[in-house]
Design a protein around this motif. Structure first.
Motif, mmCIF file in Angstrom:
data_model
loop_
_atom_site.group_PDB
_atom_site.id
_atom_site.type_symbol
_atom_site.label_atom_id
_atom_site.label_comp_id
_atom_site.label_asym_id
_atom_site.label_seq_id
_atom_site.Cartn_x
_atom_site.Cartn_y
_atom_site.Cartn_z
ATOM 1 N N VAL A 328 3.081 -11.767 -13.287
ATOM 2 C CA VAL A 328 3.485 -10.466 -12.756
ATOM 3 C C VAL A 328 4.992 -10.423 -12.956
ATOM 4 C CG1 VAL A 328 3.720 -9.118 -10.628
ATOM 5 C CG2 VAL A 328 1.609 -10.394 -11.076
ATOM 6 N N GLU A 329 5.447 -9.533 -13.867
ATOM 7 C CA GLU A 329 6.859 -9.589 -14.283
ATOM 8 C C GLU A 329 7.804 -8.903 -13.317
ATOM 9 O OE1 GLU A 329 8.140 -11.272 -16.656
ATOM 10 O OE2 GLU A 329 6.363 -11.883 -17.780
ATOM 11 N N LEU A 330 7.358 -7.757 -12.770
ATOM 12 C CA LEU A 330 8.312 -6.940 -12.008
ATOM 13 C C LEU A 330 7.660 -6.307 -10.787
ATOM 14 C CD1 LEU A 330 10.925 -5.190 -11.626
ATOM 15 C CD2 LEU A 330 9.890 -3.546 -13.187
ATOM 16 N N LEU A 331 8.186 -6.625 -9.614
ATOM 17 C CA LEU A 331 7.736 -5.949 -8.399
ATOM 18 C C LEU A 331 8.938 -5.316 -7.717
ATOM 19 C CD1 LEU A 331 5.196 -8.563 -6.934
ATOM 20 C CD2 LEU A 331 4.667 -6.417 -8.091
ATOM 21 N N ILE A 332 8.825 -4.035 -7.457
ATOM 22 C CA ILE A 332 9.864 -3.341 -6.685
ATOM 23 C C ILE A 332 9.178 -2.204 -5.936
ATOM 24 C CG2 ILE A 332 10.586 -2.111 -8.810
ATOM 25 C CD1 ILE A 332 13.342 -1.790 -7.435
ATOM 26 N N GLY A 333 9.352 -2.191 -4.625
ATOM 27 C CA GLY A 333 8.568 -1.268 -3.806
ATOM 28 C C GLY A 333 9.360 -0.076 -3.311
ATOM 29 N N ASP A 334 8.629 1.020 -3.099
ATOM 30 C CA ASP A 334 9.215 2.226 -2.526
ATOM 31 C C ASP A 334 8.583 2.430 -1.138
ATOM 32 O OD1 ASP A 334 9.839 4.752 -1.715
ATOM 33 O OD2 ASP A 334 9.209 5.763 -3.565
ATOM 34 N N ALA A 335 9.361 2.144 -0.095
ATOM 35 C CA ALA A 335 8.816 2.182 1.271
ATOM 36 C C ALA A 335 9.150 3.497 1.980
ATOM 37 C CB ALA A 335 9.335 0.990 2.063
ATOM 38 N N THR A 336 9.258 4.585 1.216
ATOM 39 C CA THR A 336 9.618 5.876 1.816
ATOM 40 C C THR A 336 8.643 6.277 2.926
ATOM 41 O OG1 THR A 336 10.498 6.545 -0.320
ATOM 42 C CG2 THR A 336 10.102 8.304 1.264
#
Ligand code: NDP
Length: 383
Positions: A328-336
């Motif tokens: 899994v190369e890229l994890l970035i979350g949007d917690a809006t």
């Protein structure tokens, strides 16, 4: 009457922080722990109460997510207002070695809990939190990842958790259960298991600084993760179950960092500067310089001379045995959604998270080093 919570996985990182958090809020906390041939309650020993005390606020039960009868009995006895299902075989790389067990515990385990609540007629009373994961996103479909981003799991762990996610949604829709998923991005702390990448790094760098270890070997240095502090993330779990309506929430910081940069930042925390050279399996990090003031303050004066002699040496290498078969190369979350509906915000930054972990590991490793200097040897029962 105190509210009653049941936490599966109470002996793990999140279970320990959540138990402490709920007890402070006045809850009576029941926890399920696995039987083990050794003590496995280190993380919650500070909360332990003698079973002879009346009105205890922490009560432990033996159990296992693979045992329906056991789970149903415990839930029936405890009659919880809230269940936090945190138990899981939670290590992605290990799930490739134990895929069937992982599917059983992390996938079917969730069903067992939901079904127990239904069969015991507890739907009107009991709210359920399911520990879902950013690993569900796997192969990048959208950046940043939010509640509507399609899933593409890339490990037996993530596939098992995918079942757990959807069975929670299904029971909510089919039986009107108050059941919610927290899709949590990576969260770390001084209590993180030693084989997870962040803790492996903070532990190894503490040992390198104390001259107890020469070098650490890592897997893919280019993977990017969105790292938060477990203390912040257990607040979100609680907030999710306090909502009138059940729903699913991404919990993340919105900042992504490579493992390489995490390593650099951890060295910097103890005043050591490293530079990376080479590519792929040949990539190494070399110790470039040491900021004497920071090192002495964070690690200790007596360790400076030995550390300083190591300038120019390799302190990090790559070993392909730590690569995952599918990455899994890229994890970035949007917690809006969590920010807007739960009012949730992380309080720790990556820097303060690293600081917390390194300070704790330096202390722990010093303890080991003192014991060794004092003549302590690992006990050999067969000698
Ligand atoms: P840990 O690995 O620290 O803790 C897992 C807990 O589950 C431990 O208490 C472990 O017991 C218990 N456990 C494992 N298998 C079973 C089983 N078959 N029956 C009963 N208990 C079992 O994980 P974390 O605290 O970090 O994570 C909590 C949950 O959140 C997990 O479900 C994880 O998958 C999920 N998650 C974690 C993230 C993270 O970054 N930390 C991110 C997203 C999701 P023992 O102590 O005996 O091993």
């Amino acid at each position: 009457m105190n509210k009653v919570a049941l936490i599966t996985g109470i002996t793990g990182q999140d279970g320990a922080y959540l138990a402490e958090y709920l007890i402070k809020k006045g809850y009576t906390v029941h926890g399920i722990k696995r039987r083990s041939s050794m003590f496995n309650t280190d993380r919650i020993d500070h909360l332990y109460q003698d079973p002879h005390i009346e009105n205890r606020n922490l009560i432990l039960h033996y159990g296992d997510l693979t045992d329906s009868l056991n789970l149903t009995r415990i839930i029936g006895e405890v009659q919880p207002d809230e269940i936090y299902n945190l138990a899981a075989m939670s290590h992605v790389k290990v799930s490739f070695d134990t895929p069937e067990y992982t599917a059983n515990a992390d996938g079917l385990g969730v069903l067992r809990i939901l079904e127990a609540v239904r069969l015991l007629n507890l739907i009107p009373k009991t709210r359920i939190y399911q520990a879902s994961t950013s690993e569900l996103y796997g192969l990048v479909q959208e950046v940043p990842q939010k509640e509507t981003t399609p899933f593409y799991p890339r490990s037996p762990y993530a596939v098992a958790k995918l079942y757990g996610y959807w069975i929670t949604v299904n029971y909510r829709e089919a039986y009107k259960m108050h059941a919610s998923n927290g899709i949590l991005f990576n969260h770390e702390s001084p209590l993180r298991g030693e084989t997870f990448v962040t803790r492996k790094v903070t532990r190894a760098i503490s040992r390198i600084a104390l001259n107890m270890q020469e070098k650490v070997y890592m897997g893919n240095l280019s993977s990017k993760r969105d790292w938060g502090h477990a203390k912040d993330y257990v607040r979100a779990m609680y907030a999710i179950l306090q909502q009138d309506e059940p729903s699913d929430y991404v919990i993340a910081t919105g900042i992504t960092t490579t493992i390489r940069d995490f390593i650099k930042m951890t060295f910097e925390e103890v005043g050591m500067e490293v530079s990376f050279h080479g590519e792929g399996v040949n990539e190494v990090a070399v110790l470039r310089s040491i900021n004497e003031k920071i090192f002495k303050e964070k690690v200790g004066e007596v360790y400076f001379e030995n550390a300083n002699k190591r300038i120019g040496e390799e302190v990090v290498g790559v070993d392909p045995q730590y690569f995952r078969p599918t990455e899994v190369e890229l994890l970035i979350g949007d917690a809006t959604k969590a920010r807007e509906r739960l009012g949730w915000e992380p309080q720790y930054s990556l820097k303060t998270l690293i600081e917390d972990m390194v300070l704790s590991d330096v202390k722990l490793m010093k303890k080991e080093s003192y014991l060794r200097e004092g003549g302590y040897k690992i006990l050999n029962y067969f000698e």
